[in-house]
Design a protein around this motif. Structure first.
Motif, PDB file in Angstrom:
ATOM      1  N   GLY A  24       0.814  -1.210   0.000  1.00  0.00           N
ATOM      2  CA  GLY A  24       0.000   0.000   0.000  1.00  0.00           C
ATOM      3  C   GLY A  24       0.852   1.268   0.000  1.00  0.00           C
ATOM      4  N   TRP A  25       2.066   1.126   0.514  1.00  0.00           N
ATOM      5  CA  TRP A  25       2.972   2.271   0.594  1.00  0.00           C
ATOM      6  C   TRP A  25       4.221   1.953  -0.207  1.00  0.00           C
ATOM      7  CZ3 TRP A  25       2.361   2.109   6.594  1.00  0.00           C
ATOM      8  CH2 TRP A  25       1.086   2.646   6.947  1.00  0.00           C
ATOM      9  N   PRO A  26       4.158   2.123  -1.510  1.00  0.00           N
ATOM     10  CA  PRO A  26       5.291   1.711  -2.357  1.00  0.00           C
ATOM     11  C   PRO A  26       6.454   2.690  -2.282  1.00  0.00           C
ATOM     12  CG  PRO A  26       3.541   2.623  -3.709  1.00  0.00           C
ATOM     13  CD  PRO A  26       3.046   2.673  -2.293  1.00  0.00           C
ATOM     14  N   ALA A  27       7.071   2.719  -1.125  1.00  0.00           N
ATOM     15  CA  ALA A  27       8.272   3.533  -0.940  1.00  0.00           C
ATOM     16  C   ALA A  27       9.267   2.704  -0.139  1.00  0.00           C
ATOM     17  CB  ALA A  27       7.924   4.806  -0.166  1.00  0.00           C
ATOM     18  N   VAL A  28      10.522   3.047  -0.239  1.00  0.00           N
ATOM     19  CA  VAL A  28      11.539   2.400   0.597  1.00  0.00           C
ATOM     20  C   VAL A  28      11.962   3.430   1.639  1.00  0.00           C
ATOM     21  CG1 VAL A  28      13.777   1.275   0.658  1.00  0.00           C
ATOM     22  CG2 VAL A  28      12.259   0.926  -1.307  1.00  0.00           C
ATOM     23  N   PHE A  29      11.534   3.204   2.849  1.00  0.00           N
ATOM     24  CA  PHE A  29      11.778   4.175   3.906  1.00  0.00           C
ATOM     25  C   PHE A  29      13.199   4.033   4.434  1.00  0.00           C
ATOM     26  CE2 PHE A  29       7.228   3.460   3.725  1.00  0.00           C
ATOM     27  CZ  PHE A  29       6.750   4.771   3.664  1.00  0.00           C
ATOM     28  N   ASP A  30      13.753   5.170   4.816  1.00  0.00           N
ATOM     29  CA  ASP A  30      15.165   5.159   5.208  1.00  0.00           C
ATOM     30  C   ASP A  30      15.379   5.713   6.610  1.00  0.00           C
ATOM     31  OD1 ASP A  30      17.973   4.810   4.609  1.00  0.00           O
ATOM     32  OD2 ASP A  30      18.072   7.006   4.602  1.00  0.00           O
ATOM     33  N   ARG A  31      14.798   6.860   6.927  1.00  0.00           N
ATOM     34  CA  ARG A  31      15.028   7.511   8.207  1.00  0.00           C
ATOM     35  C   ARG A  31      13.700   7.978   8.773  1.00  0.00           C
ATOM     36  NH1 ARG A  31      17.487  10.192   4.540  1.00  0.00           N
ATOM     37  NH2 ARG A  31      16.546  12.206   5.067  1.00  0.00           N
ATOM     38  N   ALA A  32      13.714   8.288  10.066  1.00  0.00           N
ATOM     39  CA  ALA A  32      12.490   8.795  10.678  1.00  0.00           C
ATOM     40  C   ALA A  32      12.839   9.582  11.919  1.00  0.00           C
ATOM     41  CB  ALA A  32      11.558   7.638  11.039  1.00  0.00           C
ATOM     42  N   GLN A  33      12.019  10.548  12.197  1.00  0.00           N
ATOM     43  CA  GLN A  33      12.192  11.356  13.413  1.00  0.00           C
ATOM     44  C   GLN A  33      10.824  11.881  13.822  1.00  0.00           C
ATOM     45  OE1 GLN A  33      12.814  13.673  15.804  1.00  0.00           O
ATOM     46  NE2 GLN A  33      14.116  11.967  16.488  1.00  0.00           N
ATOM     47  N   GLY A  34      10.466  11.638  15.087  1.00  0.00           N
ATOM     48  CA  GLY A  34       9.195  12.134  15.583  1.00  0.00           C
ATOM     49  C   GLY A  34       8.035  11.602  14.770  1.00  0.00           C
ATOM     50  N   ALA A  35       7.257  12.473  14.168  1.00  0.00           N
ATOM     51  CA  ALA A  35       6.083  12.066  13.420  1.00  0.00           C
ATOM     52  C   ALA A  35       6.351  11.986  11.921  1.00  0.00           C
ATOM     53  CB  ALA A  35       4.934  13.043  13.695  1.00  0.00           C
ATOM     54  N   ARG A  36       7.622  11.985  11.544  1.00  0.00           N
ATOM     55  CA  ARG A  36       7.905  12.012  10.109  1.00  0.00           C
ATOM     56  C   ARG A  36       8.880  10.907   9.701  1.00  0.00           C
ATOM     57  NH1 ARG A  36       5.599  16.449   7.703  1.00  0.00           N
ATOM     58  NH2 ARG A  36       5.227  18.136   9.180  1.00  0.00           N
ATOM     59  N   LEU A  37       8.578  10.305   8.542  1.00  0.00           N
ATOM     60  CA  LEU A  37       9.499   9.363   7.913  1.00  0.00           C
ATOM     61  C   LEU A  37      10.004   9.968   6.610  1.00  0.00           C
ATOM     62  CD1 LEU A  37       6.814   7.541   8.982  1.00  0.00           C
ATOM     63  CD2 LEU A  37       8.420   5.717   8.432  1.00  0.00           C
ATOM     64  N   THR A  38      11.175   9.492   6.203  1.00  0.00           N
ATOM     65  CA  THR A  38      11.740   9.944   4.934  1.00  0.00           C
ATOM     66  C   THR A  38      12.133   8.718   4.125  1.00  0.00           C
ATOM     67  OG1 THR A  38      12.645  11.849   6.109  1.00  0.00           O
ATOM     68  CG2 THR A  38      13.508  11.422   3.892  1.00  0.00           C
ATOM     69  N   ASP A  39      11.764   8.714   2.858  1.00  0.00           N
ATOM     70  CA  ASP A  39      12.155   7.547   2.055  1.00  0.00           C
ATOM     71  C   ASP A  39      13.506   7.794   1.395  1.00  0.00           C
ATOM     72  OD1 ASP A  39      11.817   8.942  -0.325  1.00  0.00           O
ATOM     73  OD2 ASP A  39       9.861   8.055  -0.744  1.00  0.00           O
ATOM     74  N   GLU A  40      13.985   6.777   0.691  1.00  0.00           N
ATOM     75  CA  GLU A  40      15.352   6.890   0.160  1.00  0.00           C
ATOM     76  C   GLU A  40      15.476   7.949  -0.929  1.00  0.00           C
ATOM     77  OE1 GLU A  40      16.660   3.260  -1.618  1.00  0.00           O
ATOM     78  OE2 GLU A  40      14.818   3.002  -2.748  1.00  0.00           O
ATOM     79  N   ASP A  41      14.327   8.383  -1.472  1.00  0.00           N
ATOM     80  CA  ASP A  41      14.377   9.446  -2.469  1.00  0.00           C
ATOM     81  C   ASP A  41      14.211  10.817  -1.829  1.00  0.00           C
ATOM     82  OD1 ASP A  41      14.680   7.594  -4.532  1.00  0.00           O
ATOM     83  OD2 ASP A  41      12.518   7.260  -4.595  1.00  0.00           O
ATOM     84  N   GLY A  42      14.171  10.843  -0.520  1.00  0.00           N
ATOM     85  CA  GLY A  42      14.096  12.116   0.165  1.00  0.00           C
ATOM     86  C   GLY A  42      12.682  12.625   0.402  1.00  0.00           C
ATOM     87  N   HIS A  43      11.675  11.865  -0.027  1.00  0.00           N
ATOM     88  CA  HIS A  43      10.305  12.286   0.255  1.00  0.00           C
ATOM     89  C   HIS A  43      10.003  12.131   1.735  1.00  0.00           C
ATOM     90  CE1 HIS A  43       9.686  10.963  -4.119  1.00  0.00           C
ATOM     91  NE2 HIS A  43       9.692  12.293  -4.103  1.00  0.00           N
ATOM     92  N   SER A  44       9.226  13.070   2.236  1.00  0.00           N
ATOM     93  CA  SER A  44       8.885  13.052   3.655  1.00  0.00           C
ATOM     94  C   SER A  44       7.414  12.660   3.828  1.00  0.00           C
ATOM     95  CB  SER A  44       9.132  14.443   4.244  1.00  0.00           C
ATOM     96  OG  SER A  44       8.686  14.476   5.580  1.00  0.00           O
ATOM     97  N   TYR A  45       7.123  11.912   4.869  1.00  0.00           N
ATOM     98  CA  TYR A  45       5.765  11.452   5.135  1.00  0.00           C
ATOM     99  C   TYR A  45       5.411  11.772   6.581  1.00  0.00           C
ATOM    100  CZ  TYR A  45       6.771   8.693   0.975  1.00  0.00           C
ATOM    101  OH  TYR A  45       7.123   8.312  -0.282  1.00  0.00           O
ATOM    102  N   LEU A  46       4.219  12.278   6.772  1.00  0.00           N
ATOM    103  CA  LEU A  46       3.715  12.477   8.128  1.00  0.00           C
ATOM    104  C   LEU A  46       3.044  11.171   8.555  1.00  0.00           C
ATOM    105  CD1 LEU A  46       3.479  14.654  10.308  1.00  0.00           C
ATOM    106  CD2 LEU A  46       1.278  15.308   9.290  1.00  0.00           C
TER     107      LEU A  46
END
Lengths: 422, 422, 422, 422
Positions: A24-46
């Motif tokens: 459902g979430w076709p991204a490869v997540f890389d980092r996260a802090q607090g309420a946000r994740l970041t995928d390997e392409d630099g996109h940020s997700y709440l």
């Protein structure tokens, strides 16, 4: 935001078809802090998902992170089965002082293995041992785990079918409001218990979630929970509250059953207890139920010491005073107002909402819309999952530590996602 | 060494009676490095126990520690359910390149939850689903876990009784040498299968450990394993090797079944797979068995990303070439010689030993002596546990990375402990 | 004899496909006397089948017939549940005086319902109640009945599959000579019992036939039965002898276990106990096991009074002295000699035989030949059925009251039938 | 009448404690005719019990008696397993012509063994085989038999406990009016079926009695039965009507479900089908469900030919026209009026009554009174038993062939017995 299809090849070629969230979430997540994740392409997700309730304090919470790194740096015990360790002692003492004592809860603590289903298995085994009966009553749309003991008291037909054997020794009863208020609470359950000809095998215990997270954010009223506790007491059944998803402050108080003023016989805790997303679970029970023999239940990872460290840090940082609960309830009101506005605006979608603390569900007349909304939300950079037997409910489960601004941002994104499906 | 009784109070007052290791080893451990633990009073212990097989690379292995701290420092994803993450991809690629491809193993990888029993539950569910049958054959003195599915195929009567329900759908068969060579291998099992009147429910699968760790260090011969694999193939049953304790190099090769030249249909891996003692488990199966529906089995901690990080580092550091296996086999010979000497010296104790790689068992004519030996060893600063249905076997399970000198020290301590019980 | 296809229409159109004997014997039977049946076309058949052991005294035995008609004529109670009746009292007194007392058997008598499977269900329930355990050990190729309790301890895979649920709580053990003498008796069973890690749920009871009738005329040696009784005593398991087919004199003595000198804890009796082919069964057990509460097991036809009447008459007529046993053993020798001659003559068929008293089995190297022999025998006017998991054994089960001449006639017909298949 | 304590010695010394009816009726019965029994002391008893529904045509009915004696006299086949016999053909043809065809019922006939529980076991096995599911829904206070399959769908806790194993694969639902009309019919059941998260294992079949005899004379309304049949059809579950006690005319029509105008998928018949109290049972099912393999279910006494003879005679004598039904309904009105008068007269006892055809229940506010009434009735020469989970209902079950005068006599005796307990 434009999503570039990520390089999923090894996931598709090597990982089993059983994988689900990554679809459902076709991204490869890389980092996260607090309420946000970041995928390997630099996109940020709440994140309105919070590891299905495992990240109540947010991703990589800095207070816990510091304690964890310090522990690792100094070569603290990592793996300890159920050996006594200083990290475990600190956790036990803190749990006693910060959680149990102030609430006057008479519990012993068992480490049954680090996952929720381990805790549920231990709870069911103990209840059966104490009462000398096999049968357990669970509720419609309950979710308690995937190992055979837990699965037998889980409602979802699709997951049950995965067992490959008939699941027995469990009987479902109607959860609060299951029959839309057309039937007095516990009429059927109590009648079965009092009638010697009913055919119900007398249960050792009843297992219940105060809010059914996977089952569709079904909220039990405090008076229903009190009536259930009373029924259990009168009919000699143990009451097990599975607080794996709703405990650790999700509904406001540390335990979700505090609001109802009940004291369950057995409580299962996991997900956010370590605070950092590390595997850990507890099975709590009244002292007089502690009839285990040494080693009668065990498990390799029941002493996950890094998780003790972060759990201790989380309890000290967030539960030494009442701020956490106040904060959660305030954020909950913020969600409620946004959902009210959303349902009012989109009245013709037949939308409704319900929830407690910081767990909320948004349901539409058309069950398929929930998945659409989550898909659009993902495109808009918001992680939201569905729940309910037909995935018909959008589930809002942000970290408890989310800021009002982040929460507002996410709620506005949700509103856009809903609007986009109209 | 003089042991001062540690302050165990919170363990005794708050932790459940189910605790066990802390009873035999009355110390509060604080730090660990390699093959040594240190308690809070500064006493040092040599570890011939290795987290029950979870610490094959020693405590807080520096290579893995570095990778772990780096990952935490940079806020890598900690908790990810089964979302795609960069840490998970690195693990999958490394596992494929370092382990599966060089061995030509045709497996898909499932993350069933982070404990061994999660993996066994998933394996049994999958086997039943694939074959459409409920029954599983296990072996005498097998140990597969504490949740209900795994417990039903575990032999220990004490642990089985903890279930509180009759454990069904499993049938035990004699493990290799169970009947002291008086009966041809598989005579009984095969006869039951070929006879349409035998009363055996046709099994979906057979689950086996190549060396029974909890069951008393019972070593299956390679030809017995090959005959079992052949029987499974001929009789349309899946072969599940539970490599949770014996995999990850414990017997020399990465998988314990490699020596026999068999390719099981399903393999469970856990304990040392993360390398650092962090909870992680895998269920591996042949691609054609991957009939799972998305989400049909799930679990909150199935994506324990810090564990992926240490697992990847361990595979790269230790399994990219064949040095690990050679080292383990050499250390195994060192153990074997010491046990031979010990049994020879104490001939009148009726002692015998057996093992493979770096897992060894030492059994005495008097079953009670094993516990005495372990107790004396603890006093002498050596951690050793017993195994077997009557705890009659001293189990030697040092880290694979132990130095020859440390190993020698421990073996000499063991000899002193044995001598002290005479 | 030429068989005209009978008018089977209503059987084919109305009766369920489950019907079986009428397929192998395509005749419509009308009358019977002693060892002979007559079909509606006047053809006569010699009976080496005896109602599967229900007609030990022959069809419509005149002594029993007289008593039955007298009872019906005088309006004796026909149906009485478990009310006290004069017919029941006469039966109980006669059974006590003629059967139990002379053999010094310490049994209470239970009427569990009129069929064999009712008696087995009662026996298993009682054993479980007495011992507080669920598990029962049965033997390979056992046959105990078609209701779920009995079916779970029956070996035949085809019949087991009919249950539609997994049959559990039973474990098969090897019957005498099952492994062709390659394994010491009870080696495996006793090892499982003594080993606390074997995985065998401790059995409440063992259920056994002294000669397996449906299973292929497998004869247990007296010493095997004695060793089994001893094992049960030493390991605290009840011994249940299912004497439904082999009791009532079939093997010579009234009970088939008398020869071995054992006294089972529980005995099931049915088939020929009424003597006339009327439904009746008994469950006998040692007095100290009589822990039933009134009405805890019941059944509508447990007091089949006409069957009490014929049963009483049969006991008085045939068992007041030792003639019956002598007669049976003499007829058995007659059968044995004929089978020896037959096997010798047709040596290349790889035929073998076995039996006791008046139950014998004739097996061929080619399993299909048994059915052919029975089909040819039917054409020649002899009723014979097959038994064994592959229907590979011709089963000889004439009435015990057969005359030497009739027996000789049947054996010669059998020889012709065998010859016709060569 | 003065009752002299009979010589019960052999019953007390030899028969198991499980005996029950003989305790409440301390007489030794000897003869019977029509609605009257006579004990060995010459006392006469009017029978309002009728063999628990097995003697609908009275004791030793002369028409059936004549046919039975003739058959025995001429050496008709007595025992025939499932061989084709002339007696069986006559029964099948008569059953088809007199019962099935006039009612347009599309059933095949199976002889599953001669008792009711045999028929229920066969019905459940067939339903599971047809649908490929294990689960069966039964109703509160159901009674279906004592073998394990039947017991699992029986409500009575005391009888269930006798199983000695946990009874599984069954789920109870509320029988008609179980919740006193406070809940819409089938609200709960249908909600469980439609909700994929309910936790109910999808049932293969529903088994129901139209009037629960043992459960307390609970009468299902015709519209409730129709709604149940409709639910089964819509939700792909087979409908099994257990007509063992209520069939054969007890409620008026031959089958008790005729009044509701439904056609169950499977029907079990026993008790009065032979007419004479001889063991016989049928399992009827729609032709398309006849998926049995030959011999997949069997039983020694499934072809009880004397019972075929009396059954045929009963069908011909009583069911060739509609007189039987009219007679029964007329007698039923006679009972109803008497009970109305009785309840009116003894208003302060809080008595109520219910019934259909010739099965009626009389319940008192004080549960203990029912047993007292039956005890006093026995002293007054009337046989009456209780039913219901607490034996709180006096059950009136006279032979259908009782004369108006006998019925009136019995009802007056009942009134005296009630008066005597006030």
């Amino acid at each position: 935001m434009t999503i570039t299809p990520p390089a999923l090849s090894v996931f598709e070629s090597l990982e089993s078809e059983v994988r689900s969230y990554c679809r459902g979430w076709p991204a490869v997540f890389d980092r996260a802090q607090g309420a946000r994740l970041t995928d390997e392409d630099g996109h940020s997700y709440l994140d309105f998902f919070a590891g299905a309730g495992s990240l109540n304090y947010g991703h990589n919470n800095p207070v816990l992170k510091r304690a964890l790194i310090d522990y690792i740096e100094r070569d603290g015990i990592t793996h300890g089965l159920d050996m006594a360790t200083t990290a475990k002692r600190a956790f036990l003492e803190t749990f006693q002082n910060v959680i149990l004592r102030p609430r006057d809860l008479p519990y012993k603590v068992m480490f049954p293995g680090p996952t929720g289903t381990n805790a549920v298995e231990a709870a069911l085994k103990l209840a059966r041992k104490v009462k000398g009966r096999e049968s357990i009553v669970s509720f419609t749309n309950a979710f308690h785990g995937m190992s055979l003991g837990s699965l037998a008291v889980t409602g979802n037909a699709f997951k049950r079918a995965g067992a490959g054997i008939p699941l027995v020794h469990g009987t479902p009863m109607p959860f609060d409001n299951y029959l839309d208020g057309r039937v007095p609470d516990f009429l059927w359950f109590e009648r079965l218990l009092e009638d010697q000809g009913s055919g119900l095998n007398k249960p050792a215990a009843v297992i219940v979630e105060t809010v059914q997270g996977e089952g569709g954010i079904n909220v039990a009223r405090a008076e229903w929970l009190r009536a259930l506790a009373d029924l259990c007491r009168r009919r000699d059944m143990l009451l097990i509250v599975d607080d794996i998803q709703m405990g650790c402050g999700r509904t406001g108080a540390f335990f979700s059953f505090e609001e109802a003023g009940i004291v369950p016989d057995i409580v299962t805790v996991s997900k956010s207890i370590s605070g950092y997303g590390l595997p850990l679970s507890l099975c709590l029970f009244k002292g007089e139920l502690d009839v285990w023999e040494p080693g009668e239940h065990n498990g390799t990872f029941r002493g996950n010491n890094p998780a003790f460290v972060t759990a201790t840090a989380a309890l000290e940082a967030y539960w030494a005073d009442g701020q956490m609960e106040k904060h959660t309830l305030a954020r909950g009101e913020q969600v409620e107002q946004a959902l009210l506005a959303l349902c009012t605006e989109h009245g013709r979608l037949g939308a409704s909402y319900r929830g407690r603390g910081l767990v909320w569900g948004l349901e539409f007349a058309d069950p398929a819309r929930a998945s659409e909304v989550c898909a659009r939300a993902f495109e808009l950079g918001l992680l939201l999952e569905t729940s309910g037997p037909q995935s018909e409910v959008v589930k809002l489960l942000p970290p408890l530590t989310i800021t009002p601004e982040e929460l507002d941002e996410g709620l506005r994104t949700l509103a856009r996602a809903v609007a986009a499906t109209v």
